[in-house]
Write an enzyme that holds these catalytic residues in place. Structure first.
Site: not given
Ligand code: GLA
Length: 718
Positions: A462, A530
């Site tokens: 990430d 997301d």
């Molecule tokens: C980001 C990612 C999510 C998740 C969160 C965890 O927002 O896009 O899918 O992994 O971080 O903190």
């Protein structure tokens, strides 16, 4: 009148870069100015490209370099340059003339052209590279800049590519977005002046705008008709694409890393290599363009482009930061029960002094949290094996929370202005990857996980923050930071891939904040957003599908959205399927449905991942979306149909015409992913010819009570 030489056909060197259907033609005139004289359909006779300039009667090109293949600034040029420099002696002029070119056969299908340009006054050289992928009509272009001056030269602009198109008008499709709103398209006619697509965010560079775009000369291309150019930077940091409609009404495209705050000091004999700009031209619409780009991506770019992918259960939305070993052991059982390949443990498993129990602390401290997981990650990996599933884990190794031991120990590793107030994005800061010590740290985060857990099967990588207060305690030259950061990132990723060549890794950046073909060389898939509301995802996945293959597009079934579970599963299936739900809360029927859907997915996933994609009904133009994947042998296919408008009476009054089938073959069309206890209104014993399915079509019978329908097509063997 400087263009007279080429207009009258005195050209000395013509370099046609031909693919199967297109040709990008460079020409050095009698004065050795290198121009683009043609980018269009390949001509039967390569000798006739030299005649192309004579066919135009446009106003004068006063400078003689308006169509330059790499526009230098400070001499005759009057337009947006590809390169601007300050020489060692302080002079700001540059002129680039053709010296030589070579063609190297990389494979029978791929050729690399190198064109060398030099300044007649300064010992300053630019090499243009064109990697031409014949079968896919794709070209990658980049440049290498070097000099032998007495001292350093400052590069103020350093494009990868410089294109020149001729047409009466041009239409641009570009994208904008934000968190949970990725890939929002906008199409407009390009007006005179410069339209710039860019990012200055440093990391998570695509958050507001990705570098992918389309340009249609003449009129906007449709799925199957019209000319369209696709372009994208292969660069995971700041980019800049200038689209300049010049006074002759031609379109100049100058694409590269963003030169914003990035003047680059280049020492004598050093080489500055730009990243590649990838582009292709299709004369049969957006559908053909994207199928070619998908094929190119699978053949040459995307890591393990012909390999398999794992279905998974992710715990992010099911638990957020609130879990412990026992809870995860339960989820590992659920993973098996659901029938996916892998359990993916998300954020929250690490840090002790400042435990990662929320997004305000712990980032950077990659030791397992002893309260939540007293027996470490290895006990989870072991328990996964006991359940006969694989185990994967989330990391965000480029980042740090100020509330962390890492920040306390190494404040000099953090990108921040030491004398200014810190400003945070999701309570975090970015580590300075221009620093080799930081690169080593990031490599070790990954390496340690793998050495301690050799059967670790998946990483979600990430990158949630952008760069504020850009400053590196490591670099002497601050304006190198944005560039050296990305180079540092690629160093780390290359090192990881050297040691762990194929282990699947998901490229995530708070959603789709970092998707590009440079990064995808190291990743097997990406997280588009997301936002997993399936209605939103239909639109987003649709737009992503112009540029990226389904194999690389991770779609999860989650609690987002009010639609029925079947709708969610059907939408997630049009790429790489995963789940992020509380399996325990599913009703028996729902669980049975998911299990059966996964079995269906296993049957059809190869066609989705490796087949040709045809977009059949655009959700932005009607009440439903339809698309089909057809395998290269045209023997099997999967058609997805989704209603996107729930108003009274909406549905599919007309059949949807399929594409890509064999007209002479006969196919059965079977509805899959039916809810237990329901049956399909479509006759399962009917056989249709490919000809019928493509000319008349099939009606998926969408309605407000049948909002998604998945159909499996199979060729009947006589
Ligand atoms: C980001 C990612 C999510 C998740 C969160 C965890 O927002 O896009 O899918 O992994 O971080 O903190």
């Amino acid at each position: 009148m400087a263009a007279l030489g080429s207009t009258l056909g005195y050209a000395q060197t013509t370099i046609p870069l031909e693919t199967r259907s297109t040709a990008l033609v460079l020409q050095a005139d009698d004065k050795k100015n290198l121009r683009i004289v043609y980018y269009g359909e390949k001509l039967a006779d390569a000798g006739s490209y030299a005649q192309v300039p004579q066919a135009y009667r446009q106003t004068d090109d006063y400078s003689g370099v308006l169509a330059s293949a790499y526009t230098p600034a400070g001499s005759r040029n009057l337009a947006e340059p590809a390169i601007t420099v300050v020489h060692a002696d302080g002079n700001t002029s540059l002129d680039l003339r053709y010296i030589t070119h070579t063609r190297q056969e990389v494979t029978p299908q791929v050729a690399l052209y190198t064109v060398t340009l030099q300044d007649p006054v300064y010992p300053f050289t630019v090499k243009l590279f064109y990697k031409v992928y014949s079968q896919e009509d794709v070209i990658e272009q980049w440049s290498e800049i070097s000099h032998q001056e007495k001292g350093p030269v400052v590069l103020n602009k350093f494009a990868s590519a410089n294109l020149h198109l001729k047409a009466p008008e041009f239409w641009l499709t570009q994208y904008h977005g934000d968190w949970a709103k990725e890939m929002q398209p906008e199409t407009s006619r390009i007006t005179h002046g410069i339209k710039t697509l860019d990012s200055k965010l440093g990391t998570r560079a695509n958050l507001f705008q990705p570098s992918v775009f389309m340009v249609s000369p003449g009129k906007p291309a449709t799925e199957d008709e019209g000319t369209v150019l696709y372009g994208a930077m292969e660069w995971s940091g700041n980019f800049r694409i200038d689209l300049e409609l010049d006074y002759q009404d031609n379109l100049r495209i100058v694409a590269g890393m963003n030169n914003f705050a990035s003047a680059y000091t280049l020492k004598p004999k050093e080489t500055f290599a730009t990243p590649a700009f990838v582009f292709l031209l299709s004369h049969h619409g957006k559908g053909e363009a994207s199928r070619k780009l998908h094929t190119w991506a699978r053949n040459y770019k995307l890591l393990d482009g012909h390999g398999t992918r794992l279905t998974l259960l992710n715990n992010w939305e099911a638990t957020y930061f609130d879990f412990n070993e026992q809870k995860l052991f339960g989820l590992l059982k659920d993973t098996k029960r659901l029938g996916v390949d892998l359990f993916l443990l998300d954020d929250g498993w690490f840090a002790n002094k400042y435990p990662r129990n929320g997004d305000t602390a712990g980032l950077g401290d990659w030791e397992v949290n002893r309260t939540k997981l007293p027996n470490g990650v290895s006990s989870l990996v072991k328990e996964a094996a006991n359940n006969d599933v694989k185990f994967g884990i989330w990391i965000e190794p480029e980042m740090v929370n100020p509330k962390s031991e890492l920040y306390e120990k190494h404040p000099d590793w953090v990108i921040r202005q030491p004398a200014r107030e810190e400003h945070y994005f999701r309570n975090q800061l970015v580590l300075d990857l221009s620093n080799p010590a930081v690169q080593q740290f990031v490599f070790q985060v990954v390496d340690k996980l793998f050495t301690e857990n050799p059967s670790l099967a998946y990483i979600k990588w990430d990158c949630n923050a952008v760069v504020y207060n850009a400053y590196s305690a490591h670099l002497r030259n601050q304006s190198h930071l944005y560039i050296e950061y990305v180079r540092g990132l690629y160093n780390v990723l290359a090192k990881i891939r050297q040691k762990y060549p194929k282990v699947p890794m998901m490229l995530c950046s708070g959603g789709g904040g970092r998707v590009d073909y440079a990064a995808l060389q190291y990743f097997t898939e990406f997280w588009p957003s997301d936002n997993t509301d399936p209605l939103e995802r239909i639109f987003m996945q649709w737009e992503y599908s112009y540029f990226y293959p389904a194999l690389a597009t991770s779609n999860h079934v989650t609690a987002w959205g009010k639609q029925p579970l079947k709708f969610k599963v059907d939408v997630a299936m049009m790429g790489k399927l995963g789940f992020d739900i509380v399996v325990d809360e599913l009703e028996a029927q729902e669980l049975a449905f998911c299990q059966q859907a996964l079995r269906h997915y296993n049957d059809v996933k190869q066609v989705i991942w490796q087949g040709d994609q045809y977009r059949l009904a655009d959700p932005r133009q009607g009440s439903f979306a339809s698309l089909v994947y057809v395998d290269p042998a045209r023997a099997t296919g999967v058609m997805f149909n989704y209603l996107v408008n729930n108003r009274y009476g909406e549905g599919t009054p007309y059949p949807v015409k399929l594409k890509g089938l064999d007209p002479a073959a006969r196919y059965t069309v079977r509805e899959i992913n039916l809810l237990p206890g329901t049956s399909s209104p479509l006759r399962s014993d009917a056989v249709y010819s490919g000809d019928f399915l493509m000319k008349v079509g099939i009606n998926p019978q969408l309605s407000t009570s049948r909002t998604s329908v998945v159909l499996q097509l199979s060729k009947v063997t006589p």
